[in-house]
Design a protein around this motif. Structure first.
Motif, mmCIF file in Angstrom:
data_model
loop_
_atom_site.group_PDB
_atom_site.id
_atom_site.type_symbol
_atom_site.label_atom_id
_atom_site.label_comp_id
_atom_site.label_asym_id
_atom_site.label_seq_id
_atom_site.Cartn_x
_atom_site.Cartn_y
_atom_site.Cartn_z
ATOM 1 N N TYR A 1 0.243 -0.014 3.343
ATOM 2 C CA TYR A 1 0.255 0.113 4.801
ATOM 3 C C TYR A 1 1.675 0.111 5.366
ATOM 4 O O TYR A 1 1.936 0.743 6.399
ATOM 5 C CB TYR A 1 -0.562 -1.012 5.431
ATOM 6 N N SER A 2 2.594 -0.583 4.696
ATOM 7 C CA SER A 2 3.966 -0.634 5.202
ATOM 8 C C SER A 2 4.656 0.722 5.120
ATOM 9 O O SER A 2 5.674 0.946 5.785
ATOM 10 C CB SER A 2 4.775 -1.680 4.418
ATOM 11 N N LYS A 3 4.126 1.638 4.317
ATOM 12 C CA LYS A 3 4.699 2.980 4.197
ATOM 13 C C LYS A 3 4.321 3.880 5.368
ATOM 14 O O LYS A 3 4.916 4.942 5.547
ATOM 15 C CB LYS A 3 4.226 3.639 2.894
ATOM 16 N N LEU A 4 3.321 3.463 6.148
ATOM 17 C CA LEU A 4 2.839 4.291 7.238
ATOM 18 C C LEU A 4 3.745 4.146 8.456
ATOM 19 O O LEU A 4 4.174 3.036 8.788
ATOM 20 C CB LEU A 4 1.405 3.896 7.591
ATOM 21 N N PRO A 5 4.043 5.243 9.137
ATOM 22 C CA PRO A 5 4.967 5.198 10.288
ATOM 23 C C PRO A 5 4.572 4.186 11.355
ATOM 24 O O PRO A 5 5.441 3.567 11.963
ATOM 25 C CB PRO A 5 4.904 6.637 10.824
ATOM 26 N N LEU A 6 3.271 4.020 11.590
ATOM 27 C CA LEU A 6 2.838 3.121 12.647
ATOM 28 C C LEU A 6 3.293 1.689 12.413
ATOM 29 O O LEU A 6 3.537 0.933 13.362
ATOM 30 C CB LEU A 6 1.307 3.168 12.780
ATOM 31 N N PHE A 7 3.427 1.284 11.141
ATOM 32 C CA PHE A 7 3.781 -0.101 10.813
ATOM 33 C C PHE A 7 5.182 -0.217 10.227
ATOM 34 O O PHE A 7 5.503 -1.210 9.580
ATOM 35 C CB PHE A 7 2.753 -0.683 9.841
ATOM 36 N N ALA A 8 5.996 0.794 10.483
ATOM 37 C CA ALA A 8 7.350 0.801 9.929
ATOM 38 C C ALA A 8 8.167 -0.393 10.418
ATOM 39 O O ALA A 8 9.034 -0.902 9.700
ATOM 40 C CB ALA A 8 8.053 2.103 10.283
ATOM 41 N N LYS A 9 7.895 -0.856 11.638
ATOM 42 C CA LYS A 9 8.659 -1.968 12.209
ATOM 43 C C LYS A 9 7.922 -3.305 12.096
ATOM 44 O O LYS A 9 8.410 -4.317 12.604
ATOM 45 C CB LYS A 9 8.981 -1.669 13.671
ATOM 46 N N SER A 10 6.767 -3.305 11.469
ATOM 47 C CA SER A 10 5.989 -4.540 11.327
ATOM 48 C C SER A 10 6.434 -5.291 10.066
ATOM 49 O O SER A 10 6.679 -4.680 9.024
ATOM 50 C CB SER A 10 4.492 -4.240 11.240
ATOM 51 N N SER A 11 6.522 -6.600 10.173
ATOM 52 C CA SER A 11 6.902 -7.408 9.015
ATOM 53 C C SER A 11 5.741 -7.480 8.024
ATOM 54 O O SER A 11 4.581 -7.214 8.368
ATOM 55 C CB SER A 11 7.273 -8.819 9.460
ATOM 56 N N GLU A 12 6.077 -7.856 6.796
ATOM 57 C CA GLU A 12 5.041 -8.016 5.776
ATOM 58 C C GLU A 12 4.035 -9.082 6.200
ATOM 59 O O GLU A 12 2.825 -8.940 5.966
ATOM 60 C CB GLU A 12 5.683 -8.400 4.445
ATOM 61 N N LEU A 13 4.526 -10.133 6.850
ATOM 62 C CA LEU A 13 3.633 -11.187 7.322
ATOM 63 C C LEU A 13 2.642 -10.638 8.347
ATOM 64 O O LEU A 13 1.437 -10.920 8.265
ATOM 65 C CB LEU A 13 4.439 -12.331 7.935
ATOM 66 N N ASN A 14 3.142 -9.858 9.316
ATOM 67 C CA ASN A 14 2.248 -9.308 10.334
ATOM 68 C C ASN A 14 1.198 -8.395 9.713
ATOM 69 O O ASN A 14 0.015 -8.450 10.074
ATOM 70 C CB ASN A 14 3.050 -8.536 11.380
ATOM 71 N N ILE A 15 1.596 -7.544 8.784
ATOM 72 C CA ILE A 15 0.635 -6.648 8.125
ATOM 73 C C ILE A 15 -0.412 -7.456 7.378
ATOM 74 O O ILE A 15 -1.616 -7.145 7.425
ATOM 75 C CB ILE A 15 1.368 -5.679 7.179
ATOM 76 N N PRO B 1 -11.586 -1.730 9.093
ATOM 77 C CA PRO B 1 -11.236 -2.931 9.876
ATOM 78 C C PRO B 1 -9.745 -3.049 10.132
ATOM 79 O O PRO B 1 -9.316 -3.370 11.242
ATOM 80 C CB PRO B 1 -11.761 -4.079 8.998
ATOM 81 N N PHE B 2 -8.929 -2.751 9.106
ATOM 82 C CA PHE B 2 -7.481 -2.866 9.287
ATOM 83 C C PHE B 2 -6.961 -1.855 10.311
ATOM 84 O O PHE B 2 -6.040 -2.173 11.078
ATOM 85 C CB PHE B 2 -6.767 -2.655 7.951
ATOM 86 N N THR B 3 -7.513 -0.648 10.329
ATOM 87 C CA THR B 3 -7.006 0.349 11.274
ATOM 88 C C THR B 3 -7.139 -0.135 12.707
ATOM 89 O O THR B 3 -6.246 0.093 13.537
ATOM 90 C CB THR B 3 -7.725 1.701 11.111
ATOM 91 N N TRP B 4 -8.231 -0.825 13.007
ATOM 92 C CA TRP B 4 -8.442 -1.287 14.389
ATOM 93 C C TRP B 4 -7.732 -2.606 14.668
ATOM 94 O O TRP B 4 -7.167 -2.779 15.750
ATOM 95 C CB TRP B 4 -9.939 -1.400 14.686
ATOM 96 N N THR B 5 -7.734 -3.537 13.715
ATOM 97 C CA THR B 5 -6.994 -4.783 13.957
ATOM 98 C C THR B 5 -5.497 -4.508 13.991
ATOM 99 O O THR B 5 -4.774 -5.045 14.837
ATOM 100 C CB THR B 5 -7.305 -5.838 12.877
ATOM 101 N N GLY B 6 -5.015 -3.655 13.087
ATOM 102 C CA GLY B 6 -3.598 -3.313 13.069
ATOM 103 C C GLY B 6 -3.179 -2.537 14.302
ATOM 104 O O GLY B 6 -2.198 -2.867 14.963
ATOM 105 N N GLY B 7 -3.948 -1.488 14.623
ATOM 106 C CA GLY B 7 -3.624 -0.680 15.795
ATOM 107 C C GLY B 7 -3.677 -1.469 17.085
ATOM 108 O O GLY B 7 -2.838 -1.285 17.983
ATOM 109 N N ASN B 8 -4.640 -2.381 17.185
ATOM 110 C CA ASN B 8 -4.771 -3.187 18.394
ATOM 111 C C ASN B 8 -3.628 -4.200 18.514
ATOM 112 O O ASN B 8 -3.103 -4.428 19.605
ATOM 113 C CB ASN B 8 -6.116 -3.914 18.387
ATOM 114 N N ASN B 9 -3.228 -4.796 17.414
ATOM 115 C CA ASN B 9 -2.140 -5.778 17.450
ATOM 116 C C ASN B 9 -0.799 -5.131 17.770
ATOM 117 O O ASN B 9 0.058 -5.745 18.405
ATOM 118 C CB ASN B 9 -2.067 -6.544 16.128
ATOM 119 N N ILE B 10 -0.627 -3.900 17.342
ATOM 120 C CA ILE B 10 0.608 -3.176 17.668
ATOM 121 C C ILE B 10 0.737 -3.014 19.187
ATOM 122 O O ILE B 10 1.832 -2.997 19.740
ATOM 123 C CB ILE B 10 0.604 -1.792 16.981
#
Length: 523
Positions: A144-158, A195-204
Motif C-alpha cells: 500500500y505504501s507504493k500507491l500514490p494516495l499513501f505516499a505521504k502516509s507513515s508506516e504506522l498510519n497505514i 475495507p482498507f480502501t475505505w478506511t484508508g481513503g476516509n482517514n486521508i
C-alpha cells in the motif's frame, strides 16, 4: 498464521468484541493523526496534550497492537517532551470546552499533566479475537505504501488503516452475504482489500465519513465485484439470443421498483413463466438480480434521501446491470470475428472508443451507481444532496470522469487476462491500432496510448473537482473527495496488481439447474 487465516478468523470472532476493538482502534487512530508536529495536541495546551497521552497510553497495551508498539511509544515520548516544555513555559490552566462551557482548574490540569508524564501502559486482560500475522501485515503495508494516495502516509498510519479495515471485515462479509451465489466461485480476494480502501481513503480526508457510511460503501463495493463476477460467469454463459430477454426482465424489475414504496415486499413469483415459459434457469438469474436491486433500493440507510436522489440511484443501478449485458454482447462479437487473440481489433464496435468508455464501460465499473448510493447515504431530511442544477451536473461529471479513469487503469493492467478470457478490452478498439499493422502490434505501444488517455481523464477529474468545490460546502467536497480517492485507489492497485476475479472460460457456478452449470441449452 497467514493473512488469509487472519481474515477468516475475523469472520468467526465474537461480534461484540470486534466492535469494541474497532472503536478502540479508531480512537487511537484519530488521536495519533491529530498530533501536532511539535508533539503536542490541540492548541498546544498542556491539558489537551495530557488527555491525548493518556488515551494513547491506555490503548497501547492491547495485544493486537504488539507489532506496532515501537512507533506508538515514540508518539508518547514526543508528547511528553512537548508537555515538559509547555509546563516550564506556563503555570496557568487553559480554558477548554468541557461539555457546554469553558472550564479551567489548576488542580485538575496539574493532575492530568502529572498522570500523563508518569503513566505506563496497563496490561490488557482483553484477549484479541484473533492473532495478527505480523509478516503478512508488513507485506501488505509495503504494497500500500507504493500507491500514490499513501505516499505521504507513515508506516504506522497505514498499519492503523489496515487494522481498522480488518476489524470491519466480518461486518462486510455479513453485509454482502446471501445475494449473489458463491458456490464454486473464485476466491473473494477483493474482500481483503475493500475495507482498507475505505478506511484508508476516509482517514486521508480526516474521517469525513462516519463509520456506518464507510461500512455501507464497503458492502456496495463488494457487491459490485460480485455482480461483475455473476454477470460475466453466469449470464455470460447464456446463449447470445437470450440477452434481450434478460434485459427485458431487468427493465421489469425496475418498473416494479418505480411503482412501489419503501415498505414493498418482493413477490419473486411474478417472473415465472412470463418470459421463457417458466425456465427455471432464467428465473434463478432474474431472482438473483432482483434481490440485488431490492437490497440497494430499499436499504434502510438511504431512507432520508430525496426522491430525486433515489431516482438517480435507480437509473444508475439500472444502467449498471444493462451495461454488463452490453459488455457480454460486445465480447461475443469480438470472439465471433475469429481474429488471432494477440492482435484482435474490435471491428464490429457499434461506436467510437470515446462513446463506449464514457457510457457502457464507465457504467460497467459501478462507479456512477456507487456514487449515487453515497449521495443517498449522506442525505438529510429528504433534501437533495446537491440542491442546484450546477452542483448536480458537476458532481455527475466528477463521477463519470473517475469511473472512466478507473476502467482505463483496469484495462491497462488486465490486457493479458482479458485476452485469455476473450473479454473486450479498451485496446481492442480500432483507434488504438492506427498506424500499426497486425504483424507489428506491440502491447507496450497499445498500453502507452491507453495510459495517455488515463492521464487526460485525470486532468478532467481534477478540473471538475475544482469546480465542484466552488458550488458546495467544504464538508460535501471532502465527502466527494473520499469517493474519488477510493475509486482512484482501485485504479492505482490495478496498475500494481490485477485483482479482478478471474473467470474460467465460459464456466458458471455449479448450480443444480443444467444451464447454470456451464452447459449450453437451446432456447
Amino acid at each position: 498464521m497467514s493473512w488469509d487465516s487472519v481474515f477468516a478468523a475475523s469472520a468467526d470472532a465474537d461480534p461484540l468484541k470486534l466492535k469494541v476493538y474497532l472503536v478502540l482502534i479508531q480512537i487511537l487512530e484519530r488521536t495519533i493523526q491529530s498530533q501536532n508536529n511539535d508533539g503536542s495536541w490541540g492548541k498546544h495546551t498542556q491539558e489537551e496534550t495530557a488527555y491525548a497521552i493518556l488515551t494513547v497510553n491506555n490503548i497501547i497495551g492491547l495485544p493486537i497492537l504488539s507489532s506496532i508498539t515501537t512507533p506508538l511509544h515514540a508518539i508518547l515520548s514526543a508528547g511528553r517532551q512537548a508537555l515538559l516544555k509547555t509546563t516550564k513555559e506556563t503555570s496557568k490552566p487553559e480554558y477548554l470546552w468541557i461539555e457546554k462551557v469553558t472550564y479551567a482548574s489548576s488542580v485538575l490540569s496539574n493532575s492530568y499533566v502529572l498522570a500523563a508524564l508518569n503513566c505506563s501502559p496497563p496490561t490488557s486482560a482483553m484477549e484479541p479475537p484473533f492473532k495478527i500475522a505480523t509478516t503478512e501485515l508488513a507485506m501488505q503495508s509495503k504494497f500500500y505504501s507504493k500507491l500514490p494516495l499513501f505516499a505521504k502516509s507513515s508506516e504506522l498510519n497505514i498499519n492503523m488503516f489496515m487494522l481498522e479495515g480488518l476489524f470491519s471485515s466480518a461486518a462486510l462479509r455479513q453485509g454482502c452475504a446471501g445475494i449473489f451465489p458463491r458456490k464454486n466461485m473464485r476466491e473473494e480476494k477483493y474482500l481483503k482489500f475493500i475495507p482498507f480502501t475505505w478506511t484508508g481513503g476516509n482517514n486521508i480526508s480526516d474521517q469525513i465519513l462516519n463509520a456506518e457510511a464507510c461500512l455501507d460503501m464497503m458492502v456496495i463495493s463488494a457487491l459490485i465485484y460480485q455482480a461483475d463476477e455473476f454477470m460475466e460467469s453466469v449470464v455470460g454463459s447464456q446463449p447470445l439470443a437470450r440477452l434481450p430477454q434478460i434485459a427485458a426482465a431487468i427493465d421489469g424489475i425496475f418498473d416494479k421498483i418505480e411503482t412501489q414504496n419503501s415498505t414493498f415486499e418482493s413477490d419473486r413469483n411474478f417472473k415465472a413463466g412470463v418470459y421463457l415459459n417458466g425456465s427455471t434457469c432464467f428465473d434463478d438469474i432474474i431472482d438473483t438480480l432482483e434481490k440485488f436491486v431490492e437490497f440497494t433500493m430499499y436499504h434502510p440507510h438511504i431512507s432520508n434521501a430525496s426522491e430525486t436522489d433515489r431516482g438517480q440511484l435507480r437509473n444508475d443501478l439500472h444502467e449498471f446491470l444493462l451495461s454488463h449485458l452490453a459488455q457480454v454482447e460486445d465480447s461475443h462479437r469480438l470472439r465471433a470475428q475469429g481474429d488471432a487473440l494477440e492482435a484482435s481489433v474490435f471491428r464490429s464496435a457499434k461506436g467510437s472508443f470515446a462513446q463506449w468508455i464514457r457510457s457502457t464501460s464507465a457504467n460497467h465499473t459501478g462507479g456512477p451507481f456507487a456514487f449515487s448510493f453515497l449521495l443517498c447515504l449522506l442525505a438529510r431530511d429528504g433534501q437533495d444532496f446537491f440542491p442546484t442544477a450546477e452542483g448536480k451536473y458537476i458532481a455527475q461529471d466528477v463521477a463519470r470522469h473517475v469511473s472512466t479513469m478507473c476502467r482505463m487503469y483496469n484495462d491497462w493492467a488486465s490486457i493479458a487476462r482479458d485476452r485469455k478470457e476473450q473479454n473486450l478490452n479498451s485496446i481492442n478498439f480500432p483507434e488504438f491500432h492506427k498506424g500499426l499493422t497486425t504483424a507489428t502490434v506491440e502491447e507496450t505501444v497499445l498500453k502507452e496510448r491507453l495510459f495517455r488517455l488515463c492521464d487526460y481523464e485525470r486532468k478532467c477529474l481534477d478540473l471538475s473537482m475544482t469546480e465542484l468545490k466552488k458550488v458546495c460546502s467544504e464538508d460535501k467536497a471532502k465527502q466527494i473527495q473520499v469517493f474519488c480517492d477510493v475509486t482512484d485507489l482501485y485504479g492505482q492497485m490495478y496498475m500494481v496488481k490485477d485483482m479482478t476475479p478471474a473467470i474460467k472460460k465460459r464456466e458458471a457456478f455449479n448450480h443444480p439447474v443444467g444451464e447454470l452449470s456451464g452447459k449450453r441449452v437451446k432456447v
